[in-house]
Enzyme design. Structure first.
Site, mmCIF file in Angstrom:
data_model
loop_
_atom_site.group_PDB
_atom_site.id
_atom_site.type_symbol
_atom_site.label_atom_id
_atom_site.label_comp_id
_atom_site.label_asym_id
_atom_site.label_seq_id
_atom_site.Cartn_x
_atom_site.Cartn_y
_atom_site.Cartn_z
ATOM 1 C CG HIS A 184 28.538 -17.459 23.474
ATOM 2 N ND1 HIS A 184 29.088 -16.216 23.240
ATOM 3 C CD2 HIS A 184 27.389 -17.215 24.174
ATOM 4 C CE1 HIS A 184 28.313 -15.276 23.759
ATOM 5 N NE2 HIS A 184 27.275 -15.858 24.329
ATOM 6 C CB CYS B 27 34.862 -18.203 22.739
ATOM 7 S SG CYS B 27 36.286 -17.555 21.847
ATOM 8 C CG HIS C 5 33.135 -14.698 20.865
ATOM 9 N ND1 HIS C 5 33.642 -14.975 22.115
ATOM 10 C CD2 HIS C 5 31.835 -15.097 20.892
ATOM 11 C CE1 HIS C 5 32.695 -15.495 22.867
ATOM 12 N NE2 HIS C 5 31.584 -15.595 22.149
#
Length: 395
Positions: free
Chosen positions: A370, A310, A358
């Site tokens: 993402h 990420c 994240h």
């Protein structure tokens, strides 16, 4: 008198059936006892529980991945520092050797001369003037020797200092590499456990899990749509207010009064517009890059070009706009200006979970791009798919 009675013959009686029956009964009794006292088997977890456990493991793996990324970045930096220090130590060692050779040549010359004192040199000289000329040369030679000694000692002390720095840096590098290995093992352990839980599901349970995921995604998209509608309404209100302000300013300017007020309003508006357009131009490059990565696999610790985690994706995307982000989510969240969810603009970074494990790139309308998790590819998704921690505008 001796007895003439015939001795009795002992008859050996065997009862194998009875003995076997007794053993069998004992075995049955033992098994019955064990069955009665054995702990009951743990019930198989429900699909919802499996989903929660797997999500938790993926999140923990995400946090461990960020720890790995931090350790890897630190290890790379430390390795560069160690290499520089070792190179510097090698150069200084060579200078020490040069100074040592110079001192050795002076010592050899003195040995050849026999260490004759100045008085003896005067009497042995061919003439007094020659003695004084030689004396001046010796003085200069002595000065060179002293400088060589000083240089030797300076280089020796400097090399010792750099060598100590190199040793300390090597120790730090070793510790960082140990953290790197530990984080890697932690990630692999969490992912293995998650895969194990999923592999034990039946086909029916997997279908149920997929249905739960679809439901979760639908709910997240619904929230994103509401955010998009709210942002559109607010944008419309701002545009109408700005238009009204411009019309009023034009009327005042046409009437010949309030010139100062009109002038003050215009630069302020122009400045804000210029800032917005500058950020929008960067965000466009960021999103163009991010869209081009859609479909590439998530791989923990990866930062491109064939796969990403990420924070590796967000770092690579903003690099396209000339902005260098730190490697981890924990550092990226401190980079730039914090913004509210309701004020998000395309290009902003949205962070998730309390441990900030994240991050995604906001693309507008409540959606983001993402790199989700192991086994998934880079994709578009609602920002409400996960609990939001906060958002940042990097530039």
């Amino acid at each position: 008198m001796a007895s003439h009675r015939k001795p009795r013959t002992k008859v050996r009686t065997t009862t194998p059936a009875v003995g076997l029956t007794t053993a069998a009964l004992a075995s049955v009794t033992l098994l019955s006892t064990q069955s009665a006292t054995a702990a009951p088997a743990e019930p198989k977890p429900a699909v919802e529980e499996v989903q929660q456990k797997v999500d938790a493991l993926y999140r923990q793996a995400g946090a461990a991945t960020q720890e790995y990324n931090r350790a890897k970045a630190a290890s790379t930096s430390q390795q560069t520092k160690v290499d520089t220090l070792l190179s510097d130590v090698a150069k200084r060692t060579e200078k020490i050797n040069e100074a040592r050779r110079a001192l050795g040549s002076y010592a050899a010359a003195q040995y050849r001369n026999g260490g004759i004192g100045p008085a003896a040199t005067f009497f042995l000289a061919d003439n007094p003037q020659g003695y004084f000329d030689q004396s001046r040369l010796m003085d200069r030679a002595t000065e060179r020797q002293q400088r060589s000694v000083t240089e030797f000692r300076t280089q020796q002390a400097s090399a010792a200092k750099k060598r100590a720095e190199a040793v300390k840096s090597l120790e730090t590098l070793t510790e960082t590499q140990a953290t790197l290995a530990s984080s890697k093992k932690d990630v692999q352990t969490k992912l293995t456990e998650a895969r194990g839980l999923l592999s034990r599901l039946t086909a029916e349970e997997k279908a149920r899990l997929a249905e739960l995921e679809r439901k979760k995604e639908a709910e997240a998209k619904e929230k994103a749509a509401k955010l998009a509608a709210r942002q559109a309404a607010e944008a419309k209100e701002r545009a109408e207010a700005e238009e009204k302000a411009r019309e009023e300013a034009a009327k005042e300017s046409g009437g010949g009064s309030g010139t100062g007020s009109g002038t003050g309003t215009a630069p302020g508006s122009g400045s804000g517009s210029g800032t917005d357009s500058g950020y929008a131009a960067k965000a466009e490059k960021v999103l163009a890059f991010a869209r081009a990565q859609i479909g590439k696999p998530y791989v923990w610790g990866a930062s491109g070009p064939s796969s990403y985690d990420c924070s590796g994706l967000t770092q690579a995307a903003w690099r396209e706009a000339g902005v260098t982000l730190p490697r981890t989510t924990w550092d990226q969240v401190e980079f730039g200006t914090r913004v509210a969810t309701s004020d998000l603009k395309p290009g902003d970074l949205v962070f998730f979970y309390d441990d900030i494990s994240h991050v995604g790139i906001y693309k507008g309308d409540g959606m983001m791009i993402h790199a989700p998790k192991p086994g998934a590819n880079v994709r578009e998704e609602s920002i409400y798919y996960m609990p939001i921690y906060g958002s940042v505008r990097p530039a």
